[in-house]
Enzyme design. Structure first.
Site, short mmCIF file in Angstrom:
data_model
loop_
_atom_site.label_atom_id
_atom_site.label_comp_id
_atom_site.label_asym_id
_atom_site.label_seq_id
_atom_site.Cartn_x
_atom_site.Cartn_y
_atom_site.Cartn_z
N GLU A 142 0.85 -1.18 0.00
CA GLU A 142 0.00 0.00 0.00
C GLU A 142 0.90 1.24 0.00
OE1 GLU A 142 -2.81 0.47 3.21
OE2 GLU A 142 -3.78 2.11 2.18
N GLY A 150 2.46 1.83 10.89
CA GLY A 150 2.24 1.10 12.14
C GLY A 150 2.03 -0.38 11.87
N ALA A 151 1.20 -0.65 10.88
CA ALA A 151 0.88 -2.03 10.52
C ALA A 151 0.15 -2.01 9.19
CB ALA A 151 0.03 -2.68 11.59
N ASN A 211 -2.70 -6.58 4.91
CA ASN A 211 -2.67 -7.56 3.81
C ASN A 211 -3.59 -8.74 4.12
OD1 ASN A 211 -0.20 -6.10 2.98
ND2 ASN A 211 0.62 -7.09 4.80
N GLU A 252 -6.25 -3.60 12.15
CA GLU A 252 -5.85 -4.35 10.95
C GLU A 252 -6.80 -5.52 10.72
OE1 GLU A 252 -3.87 -2.68 9.30
OE2 GLU A 252 -3.10 -1.43 10.92
N GLU A 304 -10.22 3.74 5.81
CA GLU A 304 -9.50 4.13 7.02
C GLU A 304 -10.41 4.80 8.05
OE1 GLU A 304 -6.94 2.80 7.72
OE2 GLU A 304 -6.06 2.23 5.81
N1 SER Z 1 -3.49 0.63 5.72
C1 SER Z 1 -2.59 0.70 6.83
C2 SER Z 1 -3.37 0.91 8.08
O1 SER Z 1 -4.22 1.77 8.13
C3 SER Z 1 -1.58 1.76 6.62
O2 SER Z 1 -1.33 2.59 7.67
O3 SER Z 1 -3.20 0.23 9.02
ZN ZN Z 2 -6.04 1.25 8.43
#
Ligand code: SER
Ligand code: ZN
Length: 600
Positions: A126, A270-271, A274, A307, A329
């Site tokens: 990403e 941060g994370a 996937n 996540e 998000e």
């Molecule tokens: N897509 C990821 C997240 O929001 C990138 O920071 O955790």
């Molecule tokens: Zn996210």
């Protein structure tokens, strides 16, 4: 990497220029021979022309790749390079495209695409990292089925992971393959390229088998470096809670046989969510009872939840283009905030979590929205999408989702989310599609009635200011609140139209009683908090049957991301601090008092 014009200036990508892709990719069969110095990537794709688009050349994105071979239906094909794009003309309507490239993971210090950290391979795709692994139509609305074969030295890389289910593994045979092994993964769900992941190295896992409500069995794994296993208990517990919570609160089950989290100390974000293979910065996985603080534990729970929740809000339904980033998000931050609150044992702990979230908004997002970087939750253009992973997209985006929940009610919102996933499962959609689904599931609601105006929250930047004034009429036994709203200019947006602002309100008597609320024209009073919906530059509401001048408790629970001006006296604030049934506004009253005495 951005597109540049003839003068070398970067070219902005604009939301209104969106066009569907000219080709679809149905299946991707990737085979990677992992070597830090030179990894070989064989990519076989089944593709077809998008019949909705005019016939045009196929353009594949690439970045720092060495191209060795291009075959169309098994035959050498003519192609050309335009900047970083591989362009092929005169393709049939449906075909197999085979591309062979190499890349240099050990030299990849951008940590985008395939890279090596402490001898282990990781990926981050990403938003545009997959093009650093192979040539691809690297945009989120191209969703394909992936099969991935990883081949590597067995002693150096005993663990080989990718998205989905492990279908085959074993030692490689034949000359040149001594000491090498392979693993083949099939992802049963279609996904955009930014959700691709692989991990290969010397790792160990904490494992837990769980049974979902519907009886299905799943394997949960948390992979770390040998020696860190004793610090993974809290991450695993958080994951188990996340799976159970999403099923209980929103009816969203785990849709994979196995779900993996892998920790690495070299990670840009941060994370990352996937599909089935979340990759985390170690600070959001590892916690030792001896040294970790309460905040560390809370952050691990929050990020593991975040996540995991993306598995539906982001992965099953993804973004049409990167302008819609807040679609996944904002919604997923809202979901992780609700998760952390629901895990709290009592009401006051829930309130503390809400206060913490509002403090982040006020200390990080309000300044962003008031400065030169102010941008709408759904931006109109970008030069570099990486710069848009902001507190506005994430935290203000979450407040937009929270306002929708406030406008349709908690149950109505859950119905709306169910409709959203029913309607759009497997699709790449827009913020409009999301708001429409929540509204359609709640016909007649304040959201449905004012949807077009509500969506100004997506397009207008800046923090609105709500000023309120109270007037008590002893003779009429009525209390009137006059509201005005305004929003300062932001870059490119000098004038703002009024927002839809949900204001949760209560009236507290000077002796601390919560007063029943009866609006002028109503025959009966309501008890507890009431929702007022502001939608004009100025408007007034009048409460009747009010015996003495009340103290208004406005914006309970911080029901909208605005700045509230009300000229409270010290005694009024002390009344709220002592008696308000809303814990957020009790805290707010204390803040106002403290600030006031510090300034005076
Ligand atoms: N897509 C990821 C997240 O929001 C990138 O920071 O955790
Ligand atoms: Zn996210």
């Amino acid at each position: 990497m951005h597109l540049r014009d003839a003068q070398g200036q970067p070219i902005a990508t604009r939301r209104e220029d969106y066009a569907a892709p000219a080709y679809w990719i149905d299946t991707v069969d990737l085979c990677l021979d992992l070597d830090p110095a030179k990894t070989r990537v064989l990519n076989r794709m089944r593709m077809r022309r998008n019949p909705d688009m005019s016939p045009q050349a196929l353009r594949l994105d690439g970045d720092e790749l060495n191209l060795a071979r291009v075959l169309v239906d098994g035959q050498g094909a003519s192609f050309r390079m335009e900047a970083e794009q591989l362009v092929i003309d005169n393709l049939p309507d449906a075909f197999e495209l085979e591309i062979f490239t190499t890349c240099q993971p050990a030299k990849n210090t951008k940590l985008m695409g395939l890279y090596v950290s402490e001898g282990t391979f990781f990926t981050q795709c990403e938003s545009q990292g997959f093009r650093r692994i192979t040539y691809f139509i690297d945009r989120p609305d191209v969703m394909a089925s992936y099969t991935v074969t990883l081949r590597a030295n067995k002693a150096a890389y005993p663990v080989l992971l990718s998205n989905g289910n492990l279908v085959e593994q074993g030692d490689l045979q034949g000359p040149g393959n001594e000491g090498r092994h392979f693993a083949r993964w099939v992802d049963p769900h279609k996904k955009p390229s930014y959700l691709f992941a692989l991990v290969a190295g010397q790792l160990v896992a904490r494992e837990q088998r769980i049974t979902a409500r519907n009886g299905s069995q799943h394997l949960l794994q948390v992979y770390v470096r040998p020696g860190d296993l004793d610090k993974t208990e809290h991450a695993m517990t958080s994951l188990i809670h996340s799976v159970a919570w999403d099923e209980a609160r929103f009816g969203l089950p785990l849709d994979l046989e196995r779900f993996m989290i892998v920790a690495t100390s070299d990670f840009n974000m941060g994370a990352m969510e996937n599909k089935g293979l979340n990759i985390f910065n170690t600070k959001y996985v590892l916690a030792s009872q001896a040294t970790a603080t309460d905040t560390d534990f809370g952050n691990i729970e929050r990020v593991v939840g975040h996540e995991y929740f993306h598995n539906w809000s982001g992965n099953r339904v993804t973004c049409r283009d990167w302008f819609q980033l807040s679609l996944k998000e904002g919604l997923t931050v809202f979901r992780d905030q609700e998760f952390s609150q629901d895990l709290c044992a009592d009401a006051s702990a829930r309130a503390v979590k809400r206060i913490e979230d509002v403090r982040v908004l006020r200390t990080a997002q309000f300044p962003e929205d008031a400065g030169p970087m102010a941008h709408p939750v759904r931006p109109d253009s970008y030069i570099e999408i990486t710069n848009f992973y902001t507190v506005t997209i994430y935290e203000k985006g979450a407040e937009l989702v929270r306002m929708m929940q406030t406008l349709v009610g908690r149950e109505g919102f859950a119905h709306g989310l169910t409709l959203y996933f029913e309607r759009h499962d497997g699709q790449a959609v827009t913020c409009d599609d999301f708001a429409q689904a929540i509204a359609d599931a709640n016909p007649g609601s304040e959201l449905a009635l004012r949807l077009a105006q509500f969506k100004r929250w997506y397009s207008q930047a800046g923090t609105p200011r709500v000023s309120a004034r109270g007037r008590y009429d002893a003779a009429a036994r009525s209390y009137t609140l006059d509201f005005t709203q305004s929003c300062p200019p932001t870059p490119g947006q000098p004038v703002k139209a009024p927002f839809v602002i949900p204001v949760n309100i209560g009236l507290v008597a000077p002796d601390g009683r919560e007063l029943p609320l009866q609006l002028d024209g109503e025959s009966q009073a309501q008890h507890g908090t009431r929702l007022l919906v502001l939608a004009q530059e100025s408007e007034s509401v009048t409460f009747v049957e009010v015996d003495s001048e009340p103290v208004p408790s406005i914006l309970r629970g911080f029901s909208a991301p605005v700045i509230l001006d009300f000229d409270y006296g010290d005694t009024q604030l002390l009344t709220l601090l002592a008696h308000d049934t809303d814990p957020f506004n009790r805290w707010e009253a204390a803040q106002r008092l403290a600030l006031r005495s510090a300034i005076n």
